[in-house]
Design a protein around this motif. Structure first.
Motif, PDB file in Angstrom:
ATOM      1  N   PRO A  32       0.803  -1.229   0.000  1.00 41.14           N
ATOM      2  CA  PRO A  32       0.000   0.000   0.000  1.00 41.14           C
ATOM      3  C   PRO A  32       0.832   1.273   0.000  1.00 41.14           C
ATOM      4  O   PRO A  32       0.477   2.245  -0.666  1.00 41.14           O
ATOM      5  N   SER A  45      -4.751   5.155  -6.290  1.00 43.68           N
ATOM      6  CA  SER A  45      -4.156   3.937  -5.724  1.00 43.68           C
ATOM      7  C   SER A  45      -5.178   2.796  -5.697  1.00 43.68           C
ATOM      8  O   SER A  45      -4.835   1.636  -5.973  1.00 43.68           O
ATOM      9  N   TRP A  49      -4.973  -0.812  -7.528  1.00 46.36           N
ATOM     10  CA  TRP A  49      -5.194  -2.102  -6.858  1.00 46.36           C
ATOM     11  C   TRP A  49      -6.208  -2.952  -7.629  1.00 46.36           C
ATOM     12  O   TRP A  49      -5.997  -4.161  -7.821  1.00 46.36           O
ATOM     13  N   TYR A 247      -8.380  -7.667  -0.929  1.00 46.05           N
ATOM     14  CA  TYR A 247      -7.425  -6.557  -1.046  1.00 46.05           C
ATOM     15  C   TYR A 247      -8.128  -5.211  -1.172  1.00 46.05           C
ATOM     16  O   TYR A 247      -7.681  -4.216  -0.588  1.00 46.05           O
ATOM     17  N   ASN A 251      -7.653  -2.211   1.613  1.00 51.09           N
ATOM     18  CA  ASN A 251      -7.137  -0.884   1.301  1.00 51.09           C
ATOM     19  C   ASN A 251      -8.125   0.215   1.674  1.00 51.09           C
ATOM     20  O   ASN A 251      -7.732   1.281   2.159  1.00 51.09           O
ATOM     21  N   TYR A 254      -7.707   0.647   5.313  1.00 45.22           N
ATOM     22  CA  TYR A 254      -6.502   1.423   5.608  1.00 45.22           C
ATOM     23  C   TYR A 254      -6.773   2.923   5.486  1.00 45.22           C
ATOM     24  O   TYR A 254      -6.450   3.710   6.377  1.00 45.22           O
ATOM     25  N   TYR A 255      -7.371   3.313   4.357  1.00 41.93           N
ATOM     26  CA  TYR A 255      -7.563   4.739   4.084  1.00 41.93           C
ATOM     27  C   TYR A 255      -8.678   5.352   4.930  1.00 41.93           C
ATOM     28  O   TYR A 255      -8.704   6.563   5.119  1.00 41.93           O
TER      29      TYR A 255
END
Length: 467
Positions: A32, A45, A49, A247, A251, A254-255
């Motif tokens: 990442p 991003s 992905w 995935y 992600n 995460y963000y």
């Protein structure tokens, strides 16, 4: 007392575990940062992905068809050999042994060491010598297991695949809960074009494709698969779809919790996520991530040893490495061969430089392998494959792979040039040692050494043809 050969011990469940265990490793916990850094924004991003997942599916479908057309193990190597000839296949083998595989193994090993030590040193970073020491210990444990038993390696891979999915779930669930509560501030101006640098996009794709890499692993053990015509396509399709969904959600989580600067500043994104969102699991998630990396190491050793085994059987590698232990029925010499190179790269390497270094060679030869599928179809139109993909899939995947490889020279000329030189250095070796057979005077010392090592390691040639 019984014939010595590699048994068919990889069932559909084990094939699925091998693929999941190889894909879900250090990549989703390391990449990442690399994807965001080179794509420029959160929105781009996420596009990278998803595109990498789609490309992985295209490549996986191509390899599934190759696996039903070509019945030998060996993955990229055997597909290039059977479709494009001995020179490109040897160049792949040369680059894979001296650059791609040891660098890849070193990246995963270093991630294992970093995450394993993270709970003991938080909030400080773990000392680099300690990380490298633990990384090597983990790699040596996997090396020993693969030398000891195929069955136990496969069972470990299945267990670790469950742990990998659990680790993703522990990141996805709290992230989705916060997103449902309205925490969308980190997605404001997600597609900021001012931060997008086009010549850095190939490096973003390299980082993303590194996280997905592993979709080709079933093709390396084709001769050990139960019902490969059915199980290769089925395992490939289910595993890649599972990983794409996992995935993307990971992600987004995460963000949701971490801002752009937090992700870029973090040496271990998953740990930073847990520190911010789920402090009660601060000591659990890093260990789960480390175990995920351990499973990726296990899958990498398991499959690449088969490449060396097949290359030796095809006459492009020393004959010792096509031998099998008389009691363990493991390709012991091929398993042990990576030991010195991985050790050296772990001791001197940095994760992100290593990633760019080996990605050039890896995607060049994967593109050549899918090009080989197109060539094989045109040469053998009469062959009926039990699994066949539309022609635009291998054509588009090959073009994208080769285009990305070409563009990467502008993005990171130093590391990519090193990878290119590594590939080209195989030319003189091929023409001196492989293309022209050595004289009996030159061969005799090699035969003497092989004989002594064969006695020492208790290995013999495979006694039953398995393809």
């Amino acid at each position: 007392e019984e014939a010595v050969f590699l048994r068919k011990k990889i069932t559909l469940l084990r094939a699925f575990s091998l693929l999941i265990g190889s894909m879900v490793g250090s990549g989703i916990f390391i990449s990442p940062k690399g994807v965001l850094k080179n794509s420029g924004s959160v929105g781009f991003s996420l596009v990278v992905w998803f595109t990498c997942g789609l490309l992985s599916m295209f490549g996986a479908l191509c390899y599934a068809e190759l696996g039903t057309r070509i019945t030998k193990s060996g993955g990229h190597y055997i597909y290039i050999l059977e479709t494009l000839g001995p020179l490109p296949s040897f160049l792949f083998l040369w680059a894979e042994f001296f650059a791609i595989r040891p660098a890849n193994s070193a990246v995963v090993s270093l991630a294992f060491g970093r995450y394993m030590l993270e709970p003991f040193f938080a909030p400080c970073a773990a000392p680099v010598p300690a990380v490298k020491l633990v990384s090597l210990l983990g790699y040596y444990m996997v090396l020993t297991l693969n030398s000891w038993s195929v069955t136990w390696s496969a069972r470990l891979q299945t267990a670790l695949s469950v742990i990998k999915l659990l680790a993703l779930a522990l990141i996805i669930v709290p992230g989705m809960m916060l997103l449902a509560q309205g925490h969308t501030e980190n997605f404001q101006d997600a597609f900021d074009r001012q931060s997008l640098v086009w010549d850095k996009l190939p490096l973003a794709f390299y980082a993303g494709m590194f996280a997905y890499s592993g979709w080709f692993q079933a093709s390396f053990v084709r001769e050990e698969l139960v019902r490969p015509e059915r199980n290769i396509p089925l395992a490939v399709i289910v595993s890649v779809i599972t990983v794409i969904v996992g995935y993307m959600l990971t992600n987004i989580s995460y963000y949701t919790v971490l801002g752009t600067q937090d992700v870029l500043a973090s040496p271990a994104v998953a740990v930073s996520f847990v520190q911010r969102a789920f402090k009660s699991l601060i000591s659990v998630v890093p260990v789960l991530v480390a175990l995920s990396c351990f499973g990726t190491m296990n899958g990498g050793i398991f499959t690449f040893s088969r490449t060396l085994f097949v290359a030796s059987r095809e006459g492009q590698w020393p004959p010792l490495f096509s031998m099998i232990h008389i009691r363990r029925h493991t390709p012991l010499p091929a398993v042990m061969l990576m030991f010195p190179l991985v050790t050296a790269m772990v001791c001197i390497g940095d994760i992100y430089h290593l990633m760019n270094f080996f990605s050039f060679s890896r995607w060049l030869f994967i593109g050549l392998a899918t090009l080989g599928l197109i060539v094989h179809r045109s040469r053998h139109p009469e062959m009926r494959s039990p699994f066949k993909v539309p022609l635009f899939v291998p054509v588009s995947f090959t073009i994208i792979c080769l285009f990305t490889v070409t563009m990467s020279f502008y993005s990171d000329p130093v590391n990519i040039s090193i990878g290119c030189i590594m590939v080209l250095s195989g030319f003189p070796v091929y023409y001196l040692l492989i293309h022209k057979q050595m004289s009996s005077r030159c061969r005799s010392p090699f035969y003497y050494l092989t004989h002594k090592l064969q006695l020492l390691l208790e290995v013999v040639q495979q006694e039953i043809k398995t393809y």
